[in-house]
Design a protein around this motif. Structure first.
Motif, PDB file in Angstrom:
ATOM      1  N   ARG A 259      51.716  45.193  41.134  1.00  0.00           N
ATOM      2  CA  ARG A 259      51.905  44.689  39.780  1.00  0.00           C
ATOM      3  C   ARG A 259      50.773  43.738  39.426  1.00  0.00           C
ATOM      4  NH1 ARG A 259      55.355  48.291  37.642  1.00  0.00           N
ATOM      5  NH2 ARG A 259      56.958  48.802  39.201  1.00  0.00           N
ATOM      6  N   VAL A 260      50.086  44.028  38.340  1.00  0.00           N
ATOM      7  CA  VAL A 260      48.945  43.218  37.927  1.00  0.00           C
ATOM      8  C   VAL A 260      49.301  42.468  36.650  1.00  0.00           C
ATOM      9  CG1 VAL A 260      46.497  43.205  37.335  1.00  0.00           C
ATOM     10  CG2 VAL A 260      47.379  44.896  38.956  1.00  0.00           C
ATOM     11  N   THR A 261      49.544  41.176  36.768  1.00  0.00           N
ATOM     12  CA  THR A 261      49.789  40.334  35.612  1.00  0.00           C
ATOM     13  C   THR A 261      48.451  39.969  34.966  1.00  0.00           C
ATOM     14  OG1 THR A 261      49.628  38.305  36.896  1.00  0.00           O
ATOM     15  CG2 THR A 261      51.807  39.356  36.773  1.00  0.00           C
ATOM     16  N   PRO A 262      48.471  39.457  33.734  1.00  0.00           N
ATOM     17  CA  PRO A 262      47.211  39.013  33.132  1.00  0.00           C
ATOM     18  C   PRO A 262      46.469  38.001  33.989  1.00  0.00           C
ATOM     19  CG  PRO A 262      48.880  39.210  31.436  1.00  0.00           C
ATOM     20  CD  PRO A 262      49.584  39.433  32.743  1.00  0.00           C
ATOM     21  N   LEU A 263      47.199  37.069  34.627  1.00  0.00           N
ATOM     22  CA  LEU A 263      46.553  36.079  35.484  1.00  0.00           C
ATOM     23  C   LEU A 263      45.918  36.746  36.703  1.00  0.00           C
ATOM     24  CD1 LEU A 263      45.977  33.082  35.937  1.00  0.00           C
ATOM     25  CD2 LEU A 263      48.164  32.926  37.166  1.00  0.00           C
ATOM     26  N   ARG A 264      46.619  37.706  37.284  1.00  0.00           N
ATOM     27  CA  ARG A 264      46.072  38.402  38.444  1.00  0.00           C
ATOM     28  C   ARG A 264      44.873  39.253  38.051  1.00  0.00           C
ATOM     29  NH1 ARG A 264      49.483  41.442  43.227  1.00  0.00           N
ATOM     30  NH2 ARG A 264      47.696  41.772  44.612  1.00  0.00           N
ATOM     31  N   ALA A 265      44.915  39.854  36.867  1.00  0.00           N
ATOM     32  CA  ALA A 265      43.769  40.644  36.407  1.00  0.00           C
ATOM     33  C   ALA A 265      42.534  39.763  36.305  1.00  0.00           C
ATOM     34  CB  ALA A 265      44.088  41.287  35.061  1.00  0.00           C
ATOM     35  N   ARG A 266      42.707  38.541  35.807  1.00  0.00           N
ATOM     36  CA  ARG A 266      41.581  37.611  35.718  1.00  0.00           C
ATOM     37  C   ARG A 266      41.065  37.257  37.105  1.00  0.00           C
ATOM     38  NH1 ARG A 266      36.974  36.213  33.665  1.00  0.00           N
ATOM     39  NH2 ARG A 266      36.614  33.951  33.459  1.00  0.00           N
ATOM     40  N   ALA A 267      41.977  37.036  38.045  1.00  0.00           N
ATOM     41  CA  ALA A 267      41.563  36.717  39.414  1.00  0.00           C
ATOM     42  C   ALA A 267      40.810  37.881  40.043  1.00  0.00           C
ATOM     43  CB  ALA A 267      42.793  36.359  40.251  1.00  0.00           C
ATOM     44  N   MET A 268      41.267  39.109  39.785  1.00  0.00           N
ATOM     45  CA  MET A 268      40.584  40.294  40.315  1.00  0.00           C
ATOM     46  C   MET A 268      39.190  40.417  39.715  1.00  0.00           C
ATOM     47  SD  MET A 268      43.871  42.862  40.105  1.00  0.00           S
ATOM     48  CE  MET A 268      42.963  44.374  40.367  1.00  0.00           C
TER      49      MET A 268
END
Length: 358
Positions: A259-268
């Motif tokens: 699951r990719v949240t907006p915050l995780r997408a930014r971290a990626m």
């Protein structure tokens, strides 16, 4: 007066469809692209380097222009993007002024807004470009806009959302080839799931919009000149929906998706930029594996799987665009839902041997 439309970038993904849509409306088309690029059927075909060749002969007798040529590559260098998306746009607009064309349709992009703060986005929203690609499209709009204000060039701007469809080699095409590679290799697939939404658009629908905006017999000058129009389909879909569409086409089962949240997408995205060498090795490995599959299955050398960290921007916020202005002119998408259009596109890729069969 007989209409003669110059379409630049006519050998590319969108350009070939624009040529067809214009001719379907009864317009004569002069198609152009760089030397060596195959051009679609048109009333005249001319090879010109827009960045340096004299443009007066290309525009002689032209009444309309659809400026499609440009560089769409989120990983390209900023100087290359500015040459293709700003300097060339300025040269083409200047030539159109000299030719005294009746309409100049400039194909821009919804990426000029950067990461949207609201949904749906209207054409009068503030433009906040962030990436190098977004800045180049923003600057391209400003360049042709300045020429139009100074010269009276009859300007219309089209801002398509993410384009997909037959002949597409990037965006959803890269995503499809990555998933197809996983399915063919039997190595498994790490499913990524994001619930952010986007209105995509089929290439045929962008072409029909460009043809409509170019046609002063179907649209009045006062309704289109000095305006920008979003071109997007009618159904916001999540990135999970898009991935599932491709995975189901290839019969891949959903196994413990990430699951990719907006915050995780930014971290990626940040991690990918910091580890650029590792990302380059990953993309090189994908390319080698794909080339082996192409040789094994006898596929065309048309697509290449790759990961672009800037693509994670689309997972950080909803990218939904209001198309009421364009619909008010009588336009409607043939493909209102990207899931249906994408399935048809995947079937086209398989028929043309751009992707392996499921």
């Amino acid at each position: 007066m007989t209409r003669l439309v110059v379409v630049d970038g006519a050998g590319g993904f969108l350009g070939r469809h624009v040529v067809r849509a214009l001719r379907d409306r009864g317009m004569r088309v002069r198609a152009t692209d760089r030397p060596g690029v195959a051009l679609p059927d048109a009333d005249a075909r001319v090879h010109v380097d827009l960045s340096c060749d004299p443009l007066e002969p290309l525009f002689a007798g032209a009444t309309h222009v659809v400026h499609v040529a440009g560089l769409f590559d989120l990983a390209a260098r900023e100087d290359a993007l500015r040459r293709a998306n700003v300097a060339v746009a300025r040269r083409v607009a200047d030539a159109a002024v000299i030719a005294r064309v009746r309409r100049f349709v400039h194909v821009s992009s919804v990426t000029v807004y950067g990461r949207p703060r609201v949904a749906p986005v209207r054409e009068d929203a503030r433009r906040r470009p962030e990436s190098a690609y977004e800045r180049s499209k923003h600057a391209g709009e400003d360049a042709v806009g300045a020429i139009a204000r100074a010269s009276g060039l009859p300007l219309v701007i089209a801002r398509p959302s993410g384009i997909y469809g037959p002949h597409g080699r990037y965006g959803l095409a890269a995503m499809a080839s990555t998933i197809a590679l996983a399915a063919a290799s039997g190595r498994g697939h790490r499913s990524l799931r994001s619930e952010t939404r986007m209105t995509h658009v089929h290439v045929e629908d962008v072409a029909s919009a460009c043809a409509l905006l170019c046609d002063e017999r179907a649209t009045r000058d006062e309704d289109v000149l000095d305006r920008a129009f979003h071109v997007a389909d009618a159904t916001p879909v999540t990135w999970s929906d898009v991935a599932r569409t491709i995975e189901r086409f290839y019969g891949l089962e959903e196994r413990a998706p990430v699951r990719v949240t907006p915050l995780r997408a930014r971290a990626m995205q940040i991690a990918g930029r910091l580890a650029s060498a590792r990302l380059a090795r990953t993309n090189a490995s994908l390319a080698r594996r794909w080339e082996a599959l192409v040789g094994e299955r006898g596929l065309e050398h048309a697509l290449t799987p790759r990961i672009d960290v800037d693509a994670y921007d689309y997972w950080r916020a909803d990218h939904v665009y209001d198309t009421s202005a364009l619909r008010g002119l009588g336009w409607s998408p043939r493909w209102p839902d990207a899931r249906e259009g994408l399935r048809a596109t995947l079937e086209w890729y398989v028929r043309e041997r751009w992707l392996p069969a499921p």
